[in-house]
Design a protein around this motif. Structure first.
Motif, PDB file in Angstrom:
ATOM      1  N   SER A   1       0.809  -1.215   0.000  1.00  0.00           N
ATOM      2  CA  SER A   1       0.000   0.000   0.000  1.00  0.00           C
ATOM      3  C   SER A   1       0.846   1.269   0.000  1.00  0.00           C
ATOM      4  O   SER A   1       0.437   2.284  -0.545  1.00  0.00           O
ATOM      5  N   MET A   2       2.032   1.231   0.617  1.00  0.00           N
ATOM      6  CA  MET A   2       2.885   2.422   0.675  1.00  0.00           C
ATOM      7  C   MET A   2       3.472   2.762  -0.678  1.00  0.00           C
ATOM      8  O   MET A   2       3.389   3.890  -1.136  1.00  0.00           O
ATOM      9  N   SER A   3       4.102   1.828  -1.295  1.00  0.00           N
ATOM     10  CA  SER A   3       4.675   2.056  -2.618  1.00  0.00           C
ATOM     11  C   SER A   3       4.737   0.717  -3.312  1.00  0.00           C
ATOM     12  O   SER A   3       5.478  -0.163  -2.918  1.00  0.00           O
TER      13      SER A   3
ATOM     14  N   GLN B   1      11.967   2.941   8.863  1.00  0.00           N
ATOM     15  CA  GLN B   1      11.542   3.680  10.040  1.00  0.00           C
ATOM     16  C   GLN B   1      11.028   5.070   9.690  1.00  0.00           C
ATOM     17  O   GLN B   1      10.039   5.527  10.228  1.00  0.00           O
ATOM     18  N   ASP B   2      11.691   5.747   8.765  1.00  0.00           N
ATOM     19  CA  ASP B   2      11.377   7.135   8.467  1.00  0.00           C
ATOM     20  C   ASP B   2      10.507   7.225   7.206  1.00  0.00           C
ATOM     21  O   ASP B   2      10.893   6.762   6.141  1.00  0.00           O
ATOM     22  N   LYS B   3       9.332   7.837   7.327  1.00  0.00           N
ATOM     23  CA  LYS B   3       8.407   7.909   6.195  1.00  0.00           C
ATOM     24  C   LYS B   3       8.881   8.893   5.129  1.00  0.00           C
ATOM     25  O   LYS B   3       8.497   8.776   3.972  1.00  0.00           O
ATOM     26  N   THR B   4       9.716   9.850   5.503  1.00  0.00           N
ATOM     27  CA  THR B   4      10.224  10.782   4.500  1.00  0.00           C
ATOM     28  C   THR B   4      11.142  10.060   3.512  1.00  0.00           C
ATOM     29  O   THR B   4      11.191  10.428   2.335  1.00  0.00           O
TER      30      THR B   4
ATOM     31  N   VAL C   1      10.736   6.981   2.516  1.00  0.00           N
ATOM     32  CA  VAL C   1       9.842   6.259   1.610  1.00  0.00           C
ATOM     33  C   VAL C   1       9.307   7.201   0.537  1.00  0.00           C
ATOM     34  O   VAL C   1       9.284   6.866  -0.651  1.00  0.00           O
ATOM     35  N   LYS C   2       8.900   8.403   0.937  1.00  0.00           N
ATOM     36  CA  LYS C   2       8.382   9.382  -0.028  1.00  0.00           C
ATOM     37  C   LYS C   2       9.469   9.794  -1.010  1.00  0.00           C
ATOM     38  O   LYS C   2       9.215   9.931  -2.215  1.00  0.00           O
ATOM     39  N   MET C   3      10.677  10.011  -0.497  1.00  0.00           N
ATOM     40  CA  MET C   3      11.787  10.413  -1.352  1.00  0.00           C
ATOM     41  C   MET C   3      12.109   9.317  -2.352  1.00  0.00           C
ATOM     42  O   MET C   3      12.312   9.591  -3.549  1.00  0.00           O
ATOM     43  N   GLU C   4      12.125   8.056  -1.920  1.00  0.00           N
ATOM     44  CA  GLU C   4      12.438   6.961  -2.830  1.00  0.00           C
ATOM     45  C   GLU C   4      11.357   6.807  -3.896  1.00  0.00           C
ATOM     46  O   GLU C   4      11.658   6.522  -5.053  1.00  0.00           O
ATOM     47  N   SER C   5      10.107   6.980  -3.506  1.00  0.00           N
ATOM     48  CA  SER C   5       9.016   6.894  -4.487  1.00  0.00           C
ATOM     49  C   SER C   5       9.154   7.990  -5.537  1.00  0.00           C
ATOM     50  O   SER C   5       8.976   7.750  -6.743  1.00  0.00           O
TER      51      SER C   5
ATOM     52  N   ILE D   1      24.513  10.728 -11.031  1.00  0.00           N
ATOM     53  CA  ILE D   1      23.370  11.617 -11.283  1.00  0.00           C
ATOM     54  C   ILE D   1      22.222  11.247 -10.348  1.00  0.00           C
ATOM     55  O   ILE D   1      21.567  12.126  -9.769  1.00  0.00           O
ATOM     56  N   ILE D   2      21.991   9.962 -10.195  1.00  0.00           N
ATOM     57  CA  ILE D   2      20.888   9.510  -9.319  1.00  0.00           C
ATOM     58  C   ILE D   2      21.168   9.885  -7.876  1.00  0.00           C
ATOM     59  O   ILE D   2      20.272  10.339  -7.166  1.00  0.00           O
ATOM     60  N   CYS D   3      22.418   9.743  -7.442  1.00  0.00           N
ATOM     61  CA  CYS D   3      22.769  10.129  -6.057  1.00  0.00           C
ATOM     62  C   CYS D   3      22.582  11.622  -5.839  1.00  0.00           C
ATOM     63  O   CYS D   3      22.120  12.035  -4.768  1.00  0.00           O
ATOM     64  N   GLU D   4      22.944  12.451  -6.813  1.00  0.00           N
ATOM     65  CA  GLU D   4      22.748  13.892  -6.697  1.00  0.00           C
ATOM     66  C   GLU D   4      21.267  14.230  -6.576  1.00  0.00           C
ATOM     67  O   GLU D   4      20.877  15.075  -5.781  1.00  0.00           O
ATOM     68  N   LYS D   5      20.457  13.573  -7.398  1.00  0.00           N
ATOM     69  CA  LYS D   5      19.022  13.840  -7.376  1.00  0.00           C
ATOM     70  C   LYS D   5      18.409  13.420  -6.032  1.00  0.00           C
ATOM     71  O   LYS D   5      17.523  14.095  -5.512  1.00  0.00           O
ATOM     72  N   ALA D   6      18.887  12.323  -5.491  1.00  0.00           N
ATOM     73  CA  ALA D   6      18.373  11.846  -4.201  1.00  0.00           C
ATOM     74  C   ALA D   6      18.709  12.842  -3.124  1.00  0.00           C
ATOM     75  O   ALA D   6      17.952  13.100  -2.225  1.00  0.00           O
TER      76      ALA D   6
END
Length: 119
Positions: free
Chosen positions: A71-73, A85-88, A90-94, A114-119
């Motif tokens: 349900s989360m992602s 543990q941290d919901k932020t 999860v949101k960032m990864e989505s 590039i992906i690490c910079e964006k994260a």
């Protein structure tokens, strides 16, 4: 006098490869849980999905975690449940996955930096 070694019981030459370990996707696990809710037994569900009865019992035991993860992602190719543990995070990864898929559609070349910079 040392004891004699017994010959191997298997008739194979030993050159055969081991059985591959298969991991069910989260999508399949949810289907297993849905069939269990219909009132089917663990053994029947196991035969239907071609898995061991103990695997079905384990999936049932972890039902809350599996459904929460889906349900989360939800990603169709996901195979494991990871509790974060941290919901932020999860949101960032989505959001990051959404961005990566968008870049793939636009044929934008990506690498790990590039992906690490964006994260």
């Amino acid at each position: 006098m040392p004891p004699k070694k017994r010959p191997a019981l298997s008739k194979t030459s030993g050159n055969e490869s081991k059985r591959k370990k298969t991991v069910m996707k989260l999508e399949e696990k949810v289907k297993v849980l849905d069939v269990l809710k219909e009132g089917k037994s663990f053994a029947v569900v196991g035969r239907y999905f071609n898995v061991n009865e103990s695997t079905v019992r384990y999936i049932k035991k972890k039902e809350a975690e599996i459904r929460k993860s889906v349900s989360m992602s939800y990603f169709g190719s996901a195979k494991t449940v990871a509790t974060v543990q941290d919901k932020t995070i999860v949101k960032m990864e989505s959001a990051l996955v959404f961005w990566i898929k968008d870049c793939w559609k636009k044929n934008v070349p990506l690498d790990s930096n590039i992906i690490c910079e964006k994260a």
